[in-house]
Structure formats: C-alpha cells, structure tokens
Design a protein around this motif. Structure first.
Motif, PDB file in Angstrom:
ATOM      1  N   ILE A  17       0.786  -0.928  -0.184  1.00  0.00           N
ATOM      2  CA  ILE A  17      -0.054  -0.148  -0.334  1.00  0.00           C
ATOM      3  C   ILE A  17       0.728   1.378   0.468  1.00  0.00           C
ATOM      4  N   THR A  56     -10.564   1.895   4.516  1.00  0.00           N
ATOM      5  CA  THR A  56     -11.122   1.574   3.303  1.00  0.00           C
ATOM      6  C   THR A  56     -11.369   0.013   3.387  1.00  0.00           C
ATOM      7  N   GLU A  57     -10.695  -0.166   2.770  1.00  0.00           N
ATOM      8  CA  GLU A  57      -9.877  -2.006   2.755  1.00  0.00           C
ATOM      9  C   GLU A  57     -11.057  -2.575   3.001  1.00  0.00           C
ATOM     10  N   ASN A  87      -5.966   5.831   6.000  1.00  0.00           N
ATOM     11  CA  ASN A  87      -6.998   6.000   5.550  1.00  0.00           C
ATOM     12  C   ASN A  87      -6.986   4.711   4.261  1.00  0.00           C
ATOM     13  N   SER A  88      -6.600   4.305   3.947  1.00  0.00           N
ATOM     14  CA  SER A  88      -6.461   3.638   2.674  1.00  0.00           C
ATOM     15  C   SER A  88      -7.097   2.155   3.406  1.00  0.00           C
ATOM     16  N   SER A 110       0.836   3.797  -3.034  1.00  0.00           N
ATOM     17  CA  SER A 110       0.799   5.207  -2.794  1.00  0.00           C
ATOM     18  C   SER A 110       2.018   5.932  -2.946  1.00  0.00           C
TER      19      SER A 110
END
Length: 709
Positions: free
Chosen positions: A625, A651-652, A647-648, A629
């Motif tokens: 990730i 979300t996942e 935040n990634s 990014s």
C-alpha cells in the motif's frame, strides 16, 4: 461482418466450466453409488442433544451420544486416575513408539538475500521412546523428586515448552501424588512469580531456554529450593549467576537419582488434585484452576465417545502442554497407543523460520494424521493460502477459485471430490505433511470463512469444539459427519449444558427461532474451583441438584439438531449510544481473516455511536500500500503514522467487513495502525494470544481518544 473478441480470461473460464460440467456428468453416477451422499446428509442432520428440562429462565440440554467401548472398559476396570491411565497405556502398547523428538544435529548461520544472518537448525530424524521406556523414565523422575525432598501432595511447577520430557515429568509427579502446577512458557515475569508464590512450591521444572528468567525471579520466590532443567540438545548448561540458595539439577540427574532410589509410589485417589492449571489471564491476573483426577478423567473419556482414532494415526504436538486442550489430546493419544511427534512453530513446516533452506520441516518428516490448532494458527494458514492465490497468475487464480467453489457446492450435498482434491489441493495438504485426517480446533471461535476454506483445501474435517480450563476443555465437540460452520457441536457425554436468561444483554431462552442465554456447564468434568480464591470460586461455581456447575460468561444458542453455537460473550458486549449491542469478539473474529491484518483490537465507547480499531498490519500488505501510494519505505513506525496509508487501510477493511456481513454499527469508522507486535511478554495478549483488552486500552488510550475526536 461483425467480429466478437472474447478476453482470454473469459475464454479460459468458459473452457474450465465446460470441463467441470463434463467431469460432473461422468463422475456423478459413480460418486452417487460409492459415496452414498444421502447417508452423509443424514449423519450431518442427526440429533446431537435433547432439551431435558425447560423453565421460564433456563433450558437444559444433554447429549444423546453412546459411550465408547474404551469408556465402558475404564468403568469396569475401575481406571479412575490419570496415573492408572498411563499404566494401562503401557500394558496395552509396551514396545510401540510413544513419544518422538526430532534430533537437532547443529545450528548454522544462513545469509539472507538482504545480507542479514539467521540461525537455522540442521535437523535429523525423529528419535522415539517406547511406552515402556516412557514409563520407566517417569517412574525414575518421580522417585528422583522424592530423593530431593519433595513429598506427596506438595505442588510442583512445570514451566517449559511442549516436549516429551514435559509429559514424562507430569506422569512422574502423578505417580507420587504430587499436583502439577502448569504455567505457560510465554508468561511474563510478574505472572510467573504470582503462580510460583501462590502455590508455595519448592520445586520448579523448567527448560534450559527458560532458565535465565530465574536470575531475576529467584529473589522474588523465596520458597523455591530446587530447579530441575530439561537440557538443550546442543548447548551446554550454565549454572552461574543463580546464587547458592537454590539447587539446580539437569533432568537426567534427577532420573539417575530415581533409578538408585528404593522409594515406592504414592498413588493418587480420584478426588486428589491432579493439576493446578493457570489460565492465560485475559481479564486479569492468571487464576489457578483446581482439577482433580476425576475431572481430567471425565473430560478425556467424554472425548473418546466422539473421536475416531485408529492404530495407524500419528499426532503432531506443538501447542502448549500448559493448555488443557493439548494436555487432554496427548493423554488420549497415549490411551489409544498413538505416537506423538513433538514440534514447534519455528520448525513445523518447510518454510518455518528455523528450518534451513532446502530442509524439511517437522510435518514433512512426521507426516501426522491428527493435529490440534487454535484459530490464530488456522487464520494464518487461511491467509497464506489467500495470498498465494492472489499473487499467482490470473489463470491459476481462476482455476483455484472454481475448484474451491465446486468442491464447497458438492460438499454441502454430501459428496467428496477426490480427483479435484488430488489435482488442486495436494500442494496445500503437503504443508502439513499430506496425510492429515482431521484437525481439532479450540481455544476461541473459528471464523466460518476460515473453517470452510481450510476444510476444503486440506481435504479433511476441521472439528470445532468448545471448552474452558474450568471445564477441563470438555463441553461440546463437532463429530466427523458435521458439515456446518459457526457451530461447536453437541454436548459431550460428561456434562449437561444449561442456557440461562441474560436480561441485560436481551438473550432469553424464549427467543425465536432458537433459545439463547448464558452457558452454564455442569458435570464431573467441571473443576473444583480456583486455587486460594474462595470468593471468586463462589461467584463462578455453584451446586444444583447434585451437580457441580460453572458459569462461563459466554452466550450460546442451541440449533434444531442440538448443536451449540457461541453467539456472544458477556465481557465483550458493549452497548453504543443509540442502543445497539456490539460484540467485540465477533467483529474481531471476522476481521482477523482479512489479509491486511495480523491482529487487531476493536474498541467501543458506550457514549459514542461507532466502534474503532487498533490494527497490527500485515507487513507485506503495508509495504504494498505504501509503494502504491508513492510513499518511500523508511521504517514501519513512520508508515503506520502516515494518514494516507491509514485511510487506505480503513477503506479496504470496511469493504472486507461488508463482505463478512457485519452491520454498519459493527464496522470500525476509524482506525490506528500499530507498529508494535503484541506478545505475551508485553502483557497485551495472553500466553494463548487472547487479547488483554484493559491492558491494550491503557497502553493506547491516547490513540483511542484521537480516533473518537
């Protein structure tokens, strides 16, 4: 002229589906006649227990299983203590292989691709003790302790990793009616001091690896006069730095003393204490659970009524013997004459961290047919399978997923798929040696998705059970024909199970479609109580209608076949601001199967409307990730603090939670990534790797406050 171009993946998928359809047409009539799926479905649906009594606030269930021939024989022959079980095993199995330890030939440095140097073992074959050799060694060890001044009914602490000598030493203590005090090898110093001092032991049996801990501990444990040490295979013992007040002896020296001794055995009675087993302490300091010989015998014999064990079976032992599930499992193996091969997570598979590149792990050498696992281990196996599939080619991914779904669909109809098992799942089975016949799962709830996947990929039943230290591990267990997930099987023959209304949590026995309530367990397998804790004993244990009962704190539900399902836990249930009840354990159990997560703790503030999570990320996924990014990989601490990465992850994980069918109020609305690895030494998880919620909350209170702000 119009031309249609079909993507190669779609064409490949269509081709495989056609092959599977043709395969089904050819094999179905044969499998129908040979496998008799109607019998499998009938066995799955058979009644496991019945409701004997029901009142306004309780319902009581009892098993309908028949007791085994072994169980009947033990009653007839008056075999009523664990010492008698060991003697019976020796009479029956004599020169047969009993306990196997893999030979460590050397320890070598192995240079990794990144230049780091790791220590790796050079391992040989398994060296076996026969039942007779095991018995003679245990007899000598018990007499050796007597020569050192330890008397009958004096507690002896066993603080060591799982190994053959642990089981032999325990047998030796029982032959002299010395109660065992079992402490997890991963316990921190404070918990270890607490257990040693509370039981007032003068003798501690430990291992060479753990011996250095006593340099700090001995000044705080004034009663300890003798340390017995299981020797390391390749390193010499160093006795310096322990002072002159404590006598330290190698295990072999105690055996030698016993061989020269003329002292006779002091045999226990059924009501005598066999074990003081310290719990892992998930909600406070570890508690010593008092187990009599009758308690342990009742539990073990109840398992003989549901387990299908054969002469050719081989058991791989690696879970802590200080955990009641492993102790009962190994005792049953001795009873049936099944060889026990010892292993540990560092050497278990070909890819384990201590296995030299190109060498075989313990499972590949031993090729066991039975193992016991806790859900944490099974979740890791499941995630490693997922990751291997995801990292493979598109074609391999399509093929694997089709084969998995095909097998699951036919499995629910009562069929097996032997050709697909051989073609698609053999490499996965090879991880555990290729011969696993069934896996016992206990210690915590097993996520249904993990259960389904592993049962299919390993091509064997994964039998989930439910039990506690206070019930000597025995409460319920799935049988070999049970094809459900999320259930823990029917009650074992040693106990009754009572569901009792828990009004505060809105769980009642009048609930529809199935009765629900707090699980109370009653029977001869229920432990005597807590060691030196009369008030706590009075709170959790009680007598009713001539039975000894234990309040588990777990919430259960009985299905139509009399199977028990764990639906909640009183201590894990939090009521949010808008009135919804969140089961923290349930949410964690579902989310732990997410490949992005190595571990997590879900937290709910009753004054807020949502839950939050502290997540220990999977290192490989964290790196992926970060790189996607465009974030340079400096170190894990900095990446975990990066808001974009955080935040990634959120979300996942929220997407994954929806796939797991979690309700909106159960899905974390904020999270913080934690760079620390939670270990028992940190005091954040127990020795069985259950979360210590209060300790985690105290350590990360500032992060929790930030998530809610």
């Amino acid at each position: 002229m119009i031309s249609f171009k079909m993507p190669i993946e779609t064409a490949f998928l269509f081709l495989i589906q056609c092959v599977l359809h043709l395969y089904t047409i050819i094999t179905w009539p044969i499998y129908f006649l040979v496998q008799k799926p109607w019998k499998a479905k009938a066995n799955h649906n058979k009644l496991k227990s019945v409701a004997l009594m029901q009142g306004d606030d309780f319902v009581l269930h009892r098993s309908v299983s028949q007791i085994s021939e072994v169980h009947v024989r033990f009653i007839q022959d008056n075999i009523d203590t664990m010492e008698k079980v060991f003697r019976f095993s020796v009479r029956q199995h004599g020169q047969k292989a009993a306990l196997g330890t893999r030979e460590i030939l050397a320890e070598e440095d192995e240079i990794q691709p990144n230049g780091r140097v790791f220590k790796k073992f050079v391992l040989g074959s398994y060296q076996w003790r026969s039942f007779t050799q095991m018995e003679n060694e245990a007899e000598s060890f018990g007499r050796g302790l007597r020569e050192l001044g330890i008397n009958a009914k004096e507690n002896v602490v066993l603080f060591a990793e799982t190994r053959a000598e642990w089981l032999i030493a325990s047998n030796g203590c029982m032959k002299q009616n010395m109660p065992l005090v079992t402490l997890y090898a991963t316990l921190g110093e404070d918990a270890l001091i607490h257990g040693i001092n509370e039981t007032e032991v003068s003798c501690v049996v430990t291992s060479q690896e753990l011996l250095p801990k006593f340099k700090n501990i001995l000044p705080c444990t004034p009663n300890v006069m003798v340390l017995v040490v299981f020797e390391d295979a390749i390193k010499p013992l160093d006795f310096s730095g322990y002072g002159d007040l404590v006598k330290i002896l190698p295990y072999r020296e105690v055996i030698r003393l016993g061989e020269m001794s003329s002292k006779t055995g002091l045999l226990p009675k059924p009501e005598d204490t066999a074990i003081v087993m310290y719990t892992s302490g998930s909600t406070g300091p570890p508690k010593g659970v008092l187990m009599s010989h009758e308690n342990v015998m009742s539990s073990m014999l109840a398992y003989t009524n549901v387990a299908e064990i054969f002469e050719h079976d081989v058991y791989m032992a690696y879970l802590p013997l200080a955990h009641v599930l492993e102790l009962i499992g190994e005792s049953m193996c001795l009873l049936y004459g099944i060889p026990i091969g010892y292993s540990n997570p560092l050497t278990m598979t070909d890819k384990s961290s201590k296995i030299k590149r190109g060498s075989k792990g313990d499972a590949s050498v031993l090729r066991p047919t039975i193992i016991a696992c806790v859900p944490l281990i099974l979740d890791r196996i499941y995630k490693s399978i997922q990751e291997k599939v995801e990292n493979g080619s598109t074609m391999k991914k399509i093929l694997f997923n089709l084969a998995m779904q095909y097998k699951l669909d036919w499995f629910q109809q009562g069929y097996d798929t032997p050709i697909i098992n051989s073609l698609m799942f053999r490499p996965i089975r090879a991880i555990l040696g290729g011969r696993i016949r069934f896996i016992l799962a206990g210690g915590a709830p097993l996520a249904p998705e993990t259960h389904r996947c592993l049962r299919a990929a390993l091509c064997c039943p994964v039998l989930q059970g439910y039990g506690l230290t206070e019930t000597c591990s025995a409460t319920t267990m799935m049988d070999m024909d049970d094809r459900s997930t999320g259930m823990t099987g029917g009650p074992l023959t040693c106990c009754d199970i009572k569901l009792v209304n828990w009004e505060e949590g809105n769980y009642r026995v009048k609930d529809r479609p199935y009765p629900r309530g707090e699980i109370h367990v009653g029977g001869p397998n229920v432990a005597v109580g807590y060691y030196k804790q009369p008030q706590k004993t009075a709170e959790e244990f009680y007598e009713e209608n001539g039975r000894h009962w234990f309040r588990t704190g777990d919430i259960g539900e009985f299905g139509p076949e009399g199977n028990l399902k764990i639906v909640d836990r009183k201590k894990d249930l939090v009521k949010l601001q808008l009135g919804e009840y969140v089961s923290l354990g349930k949410v964690e159990s579902e989310l732990k199967t997410c490949p992005l997560i190595d571990n997590l703790c879900v937290y709910a503030d009753p004054t807020k409307m949502f839950v939050v999570a502290l997540v220990m990320p999977n290192l490989d996924h964290l790196k992926t990730i970060a790189l996607k990014s465009g974030i340079a990989w400096e170190n894990i601490e900095e990446i975990c603090l990066n808001n974009f990465v955080e935040n990634s992850f959120l979300t996942e994980i929220q997407k994954y939670a929806l796939k797991c069918r979690l309700q909106k109020f159960e899905i974390p609305q904020a999270l913080k990534l934690v760079s620390e690895v939670w270990t028992p030494d940190m005091g954040l998880v127990t020795a069985a790797f259950k979360l210590k919620r209060k300790n985690i909350q105290d350590r990360y209170q500032l992060l929790i406050d930030r998530m809610y702000s």
